[in-house]
Write a protein that holds these residues in place. Structure first.
Motif, mmCIF file in Angstrom:
data_model
loop_
_atom_site.group_PDB
_atom_site.id
_atom_site.type_symbol
_atom_site.label_atom_id
_atom_site.label_comp_id
_atom_site.label_asym_id
_atom_site.label_seq_id
_atom_site.Cartn_x
_atom_site.Cartn_y
_atom_site.Cartn_z
ATOM 1 N N ILE A 209 0.837 -1.208 0.000
ATOM 2 C CA ILE A 209 0.000 0.000 0.000
ATOM 3 C C ILE A 209 0.867 1.252 0.000
ATOM 4 O O ILE A 209 0.635 2.200 -0.758
ATOM 5 N N LEU A 210 1.897 1.264 0.839
ATOM 6 C CA LEU A 210 2.777 2.433 0.905
ATOM 7 C C LEU A 210 3.563 2.611 -0.387
ATOM 8 O O LEU A 210 3.731 3.733 -0.876
ATOM 9 N N SER A 213 1.305 4.197 -3.042
ATOM 10 C CA SER A 213 0.495 5.354 -2.623
ATOM 11 C C SER A 213 0.949 6.672 -3.231
ATOM 12 O O SER A 213 0.437 7.730 -2.858
ATOM 13 N N SER A 214 1.892 6.633 -4.164
ATOM 14 C CA SER A 214 2.434 7.886 -4.704
ATOM 15 C C SER A 214 1.388 8.709 -5.451
ATOM 16 O O SER A 214 1.509 9.928 -5.558
ATOM 17 N N MET A 216 -1.819 8.893 -4.565
ATOM 18 C CA MET A 216 -2.904 9.285 -3.666
ATOM 19 C C MET A 216 -2.804 10.761 -3.317
ATOM 20 O O MET A 216 -1.741 11.371 -3.414
ATOM 21 N N HIS A 220 -5.442 10.547 2.588
ATOM 22 C CA HIS A 220 -6.400 9.623 1.978
ATOM 23 C C HIS A 220 -6.977 8.717 3.064
ATOM 24 O O HIS A 220 -6.267 7.900 3.654
ATOM 25 N N ILE A 228 -3.909 7.300 4.994
ATOM 26 C CA ILE A 228 -2.522 7.433 4.543
ATOM 27 C C ILE A 228 -2.216 8.920 4.403
ATOM 28 O O ILE A 228 -2.981 9.668 3.793
ATOM 29 N N HIS A 230 0.471 11.443 2.842
ATOM 30 C CA HIS A 230 1.483 11.387 1.789
ATOM 31 C C HIS A 230 2.173 12.743 1.680
ATOM 32 O O HIS A 230 1.626 13.693 1.127
ATOM 33 N N ARG A 235 5.690 8.827 3.908
ATOM 34 C CA ARG A 235 4.332 8.304 3.788
ATOM 35 C C ARG A 235 4.001 7.571 5.078
ATOM 36 O O ARG A 235 4.796 6.758 5.557
ATOM 37 N N LEU A 237 1.075 5.339 7.230
ATOM 38 C CA LEU A 237 -0.150 4.544 7.242
ATOM 39 C C LEU A 237 -0.655 4.471 8.678
ATOM 40 O O LEU A 237 0.031 3.964 9.569
#
Length: 374
Positions: A209-210, A213-214, A216, A220, A228, A230, A235, A237
């Motif tokens: 997920i991390l 996540s770029s 997002m 989010h 998350i 960002h 980042r 979580l």
């Protein structure tokens, strides 16, 4: 008054039926003995109790005495309902903790009027309790919020004295524990990308997920109150974000500043090392130049036929001349070296935190127990 719970302790069936009909708007519980009344009061915690005196087993006076001795019912209003009409009976009822007294056969209007009076009192008490609870919760929330902000404030100060990503991770997770946040953190720095969890264990899904996540948005939210965050270099979580979005955003701002500070210091140290290397090369070249100067000047003098040979005095004069230039050059080089040393000392001083932060940094070196995220 549907919100008011009323317990009636009455053994006479006719009276039970009448009271049930007259007081149907209340949330009623009806029992026929003092022992049953105490049990019901303990279990249901009624707002108001109507209590007969002449009961099987323990009488109404003893029942009221026991109710007043229990924490759950020590302040619950009790209305005695009895065929006893003497003043002594009323005094005894009052003496064991009664709040009111109605004689049998009771007048319907009187009963309803007294019920209305006590109901208003109970409603005011309930509202006051709600207001008090609300105020208490608000104060507690403000205190908790202030404590969290204070923890983040300490983290902001500590980031000024973090000189590597590892120490920044430790400070971040210590603060996260203080504010009650379970998390996985990924830092992007000039040394690479590193992901760590507050409990030391990173699930495969968390890592994926991390890593993905770029694209997002900055914050989010998803799933069961998870989110998350960002930022440019980090980042985060979060397991349960609750109402702490603004607080965690401030937390991330401090982390971002810390990462940039470490990268800036790293570049500065790299530049200092480059200057030191350049200084060393310059010194070597100057030494070589001195040797060449001495040889070339001697050869030039001899080749021009100015003298056929240099005697001892000529050698000394030439050596002194070259030496004077050497000293001047060496002085300039020494100044350059002193400047370099000064720069290095400033950097070393920057690495030393003030005493009030040293204890925080020592404590944060121990990561302690983590919080499970998934």
């Amino acid at each position: 008054m549907p919100s008011i719970k009323l317990l009636i302790v009455e053994d006479d069936l006719t009276s039970q039926i009448m009271l049930k009909s007259m007081l149907a708007e209340y949330r009623l519980t009806i029992v026929g003995s003092g022992e049953a009344g105490i049990e019901a009061a303990t279990a249901d915690q009624p707002d108001l109790i109507i209590l007969d005196i002449n009961l099987p087993g323990i009488n109404g006076y003893e029942t009221c005495t026991r109710l007043r001795s229990m924490e759950q019912t020590c302040k619950t209003p009790v209305i005695f309902l009895s065929s006893y009409t003497d003043l002594e009976d009323r005094l005894q009822a009052y003496g064991v903790g009664g709040n009111d007294y109605i004689s049998k056969p009771f007048d319907v209007a009187e009963l309803l009027a007294k019920m209305k009076f006590h109901s208003k009192y109970i409603e005011k008490h309930q509202q006051a309790s709600k207001d008090l609870t609300s105020s208490h919760n608000m104060i507690l929330e403000l205190q908790t919020s202030a404590a969290k902000v204070q923890s983040i404030s300490r983290f902001i100060q500590a980031t000024l004295f973090c000189h590597d990503i590892d120490s920044l991770f430790r400070h971040f997770f210590r603060t996260a524990r203080e504010i009650g946040v379970g998390c996985v953190l990924q830092i992007h720095s000039n040394t690479g990308v590193e992901t760590r969890a507050i409990d030391g264990n990173i699930a495969i899904l968390e890592q994926e997920i991390l890593d993905m996540s770029s694209t997002m948005r900055r914050i989010h939210s998803f799933g069961k109150d998870r989110a998350i965050f960002h930022w440019s270099h980090a980042r985060l979580l979060i397991r349960k974000v609750g109402n702490m979005i603004d607080t965690i955003a401030l937390f991330m701002d401090a982390l971002e500043a810390g990462i940039k500070s470490i990268e800036g210091e790293s570049r500065l140290l790299h530049r200092v090392h480059e200057l030191e290397s350049q200084n060393s090369l310059v010194r070597d070249r100057v030494d070589d130049l001195f040797t060449l100067m001495n040889t070339d000047i001697k050869n030039a003098i001899l080749s021009l036929g100015m003298v056929s040979v240099l005697d001892a005095n000529d050698e000394d004069s030439l050596h002194d001349l070259i030496g004077s230039f050497s000293k001047r050059i060496d002085t300039e080089l020494q100044t350059l070296g002193d400047n370099n040393n000064t720069m290095q000392q400033l950097i070393e001083e920057l690495r030393i935190p003030p005493p009030e932060l040293q204890e925080l940094m020592d404590i944060s070196a121990d990561e302690g127990d983590g919080i499970e995220l998934f």
